[in-house]
Scaffold this motif. Sequence first.
Motif, short mmCIF file in Angstrom:
data_model
loop_
_atom_site.label_atom_id
_atom_site.label_comp_id
_atom_site.label_asym_id
_atom_site.label_seq_id
_atom_site.Cartn_x
_atom_site.Cartn_y
_atom_site.Cartn_z
N HIS A 66 -13.18 0.42 -6.63
CA HIS A 66 -12.20 0.20 -5.57
C HIS A 66 -11.42 1.49 -5.38
CE1 HIS A 66 -13.11 -4.02 -6.04
NE2 HIS A 66 -12.90 -3.90 -7.34
N SER A 67 -10.78 1.61 -4.21
CA SER A 67 -9.98 2.80 -3.97
C SER A 67 -8.77 2.81 -4.90
CB SER A 67 -9.53 2.86 -2.51
OG SER A 67 -8.74 1.74 -2.21
N LYS A 68 -8.29 3.99 -5.21
CA LYS A 68 -7.15 4.14 -6.10
C LYS A 68 -5.87 3.69 -5.37
CE LYS A 68 -4.80 7.49 -8.98
NZ LYS A 68 -4.76 8.86 -9.44
N VAL A 69 -5.04 2.97 -6.10
CA VAL A 69 -3.78 2.48 -5.52
C VAL A 69 -2.65 3.39 -6.00
CG1 VAL A 69 -2.17 0.54 -5.42
CG2 VAL A 69 -4.63 0.12 -5.55
N GLY A 70 -1.87 3.91 -5.07
CA GLY A 70 -0.73 4.75 -5.42
C GLY A 70 0.41 3.91 -5.97
N ARG A 71 1.26 4.51 -6.78
CA ARG A 71 2.38 3.80 -7.40
C ARG A 71 3.31 3.15 -6.36
NH1 ARG A 71 4.86 4.42 -11.96
NH2 ARG A 71 6.81 5.07 -11.02
N ASN A 72 3.52 3.83 -5.25
CA ASN A 72 4.44 3.32 -4.23
C ASN A 72 3.76 2.54 -3.11
OD1 ASN A 72 6.90 4.22 -5.36
ND2 ASN A 72 6.33 6.30 -4.79
N ALA A 73 2.46 2.34 -3.23
CA ALA A 73 1.72 1.57 -2.23
C ALA A 73 1.96 0.08 -2.44
CB ALA A 73 0.23 1.89 -2.35
N PRO A 74 1.77 -0.71 -1.39
CA PRO A 74 1.88 -2.16 -1.57
C PRO A 74 0.85 -2.65 -2.59
CG PRO A 74 1.75 -1.58 0.76
CD PRO A 74 1.46 -0.33 -0.02
N CYS A 75 1.24 -3.60 -3.39
CA CYS A 75 0.35 -4.12 -4.44
C CYS A 75 -0.84 -4.84 -3.79
CB CYS A 75 1.10 -5.06 -5.38
SG CYS A 75 0.12 -5.46 -6.84
N PRO A 76 -2.07 -4.56 -4.25
CA PRO A 76 -3.24 -5.20 -3.66
C PRO A 76 -3.32 -6.71 -3.93
CG PRO A 76 -3.90 -3.74 -5.44
CD PRO A 76 -2.43 -3.56 -5.24
N GLY B 6 -1.16 -8.81 -3.05
CA GLY B 6 -0.58 -9.50 -1.91
C GLY B 6 0.84 -10.01 -2.13
N SER B 7 1.50 -9.58 -3.20
CA SER B 7 2.85 -10.06 -3.50
C SER B 7 3.91 -9.51 -2.56
CB SER B 7 3.23 -9.68 -4.94
OG SER B 7 3.37 -8.27 -5.04
N GLY B 8 3.60 -8.39 -1.88
CA GLY B 8 4.58 -7.76 -1.00
C GLY B 8 5.43 -6.73 -1.73
N ARG B 9 5.30 -6.65 -3.04
CA ARG B 9 6.06 -5.65 -3.82
C ARG B 9 5.24 -4.37 -3.97
NH1 ARG B 9 7.87 -8.81 -9.11
NH2 ARG B 9 5.65 -9.17 -9.14
N LYS B 10 5.91 -3.29 -4.38
CA LYS B 10 5.21 -2.05 -4.67
C LYS B 10 4.34 -2.25 -5.90
CE LYS B 10 8.55 1.22 -2.83
NZ LYS B 10 9.36 2.39 -3.12
N TYR B 11 3.23 -1.53 -5.93
CA TYR B 11 2.28 -1.63 -7.04
C TYR B 11 2.95 -1.35 -8.38
CZ TYR B 11 -1.77 -0.53 -9.96
OH TYR B 11 -2.69 -0.49 -10.97
N LYS B 12 3.82 -0.32 -8.44
CA LYS B 12 4.47 0.04 -9.71
C LYS B 12 5.39 -1.06 -10.23
CE LYS B 12 8.32 2.66 -7.69
NZ LYS B 12 8.85 4.00 -7.52
N ARG B 13 5.89 -1.93 -9.34
CA ARG B 13 6.79 -3.02 -9.74
C ARG B 13 6.05 -4.34 -9.97
NH1 ARG B 13 11.34 -0.68 -11.13
NH2 ARG B 13 12.22 0.65 -9.51
N CYS B 14 4.75 -4.32 -9.72
CA CYS B 14 3.97 -5.57 -9.80
C CYS B 14 2.83 -5.40 -10.81
CB CYS B 14 3.46 -5.94 -8.41
SG CYS B 14 2.74 -7.59 -8.31
N CYS B 15 1.63 -5.26 -10.34
CA CYS B 15 0.45 -5.18 -11.21
C CYS B 15 0.28 -3.83 -11.89
CB CYS B 15 -0.82 -5.50 -10.41
SG CYS B 15 -0.86 -7.20 -9.80
N GLY B 16 1.02 -2.83 -11.45
CA GLY B 16 0.92 -1.49 -12.02
C GLY B 16 1.71 -1.29 -13.30
N ARG B 17 2.32 -2.34 -13.81
CA ARG B 17 3.12 -2.23 -15.04
C ARG B 17 2.25 -2.15 -16.25
NH1 ARG B 17 8.64 -5.57 -14.66
NH2 ARG B 17 9.41 -4.48 -12.89
#
Length: 132
Positions: free
Chosen positions: A109-119, A121-132
């Motif tokens: 899959h494409s790389k998700v940036g820290r500040n991108a929307p979380c894939p 679908g939560s609506g939060r930034k990736y770093k605050r959601c699944c990126g932890r």
Amino acid sequence: MRSRYVAYARQAIDYLETTSGGEARRTFQRSQVAHWARSARFIGLDVIACEAGGPEDSEGMVEFTATFEERGRVQKLHERSRFAREHGALDSAWRYMGSDSARPVRREHSKVGRNAPCPCGSGRKYKRCCGR
């Protein structure tokens, strides 16, 4: 592959040299190999993939991760090792021929940036959601 890992753990430098072939044998530096084998504590070997290397093959590849501790730090060596039978004869022993360490990384899959929307679908930034 496993026998060479055990040889490093047991500091069996003669075996490591004997099971090397081609360029790996010509460039084998006994003192450096011995120094590294003495300085590391080997923790585990994980074989990831094998290509060819069966009874009817003259060449093969093993991808692995070796875990070891050196100077108090746990580290991992990830490598794709090439093996071949001496002179291609099917009744001869396998020899380590070297590694293919320069290999491109392929992502599914494409790389998700820290500040991108979380894939997710939560609506939060990736770093605050699944990126932890």
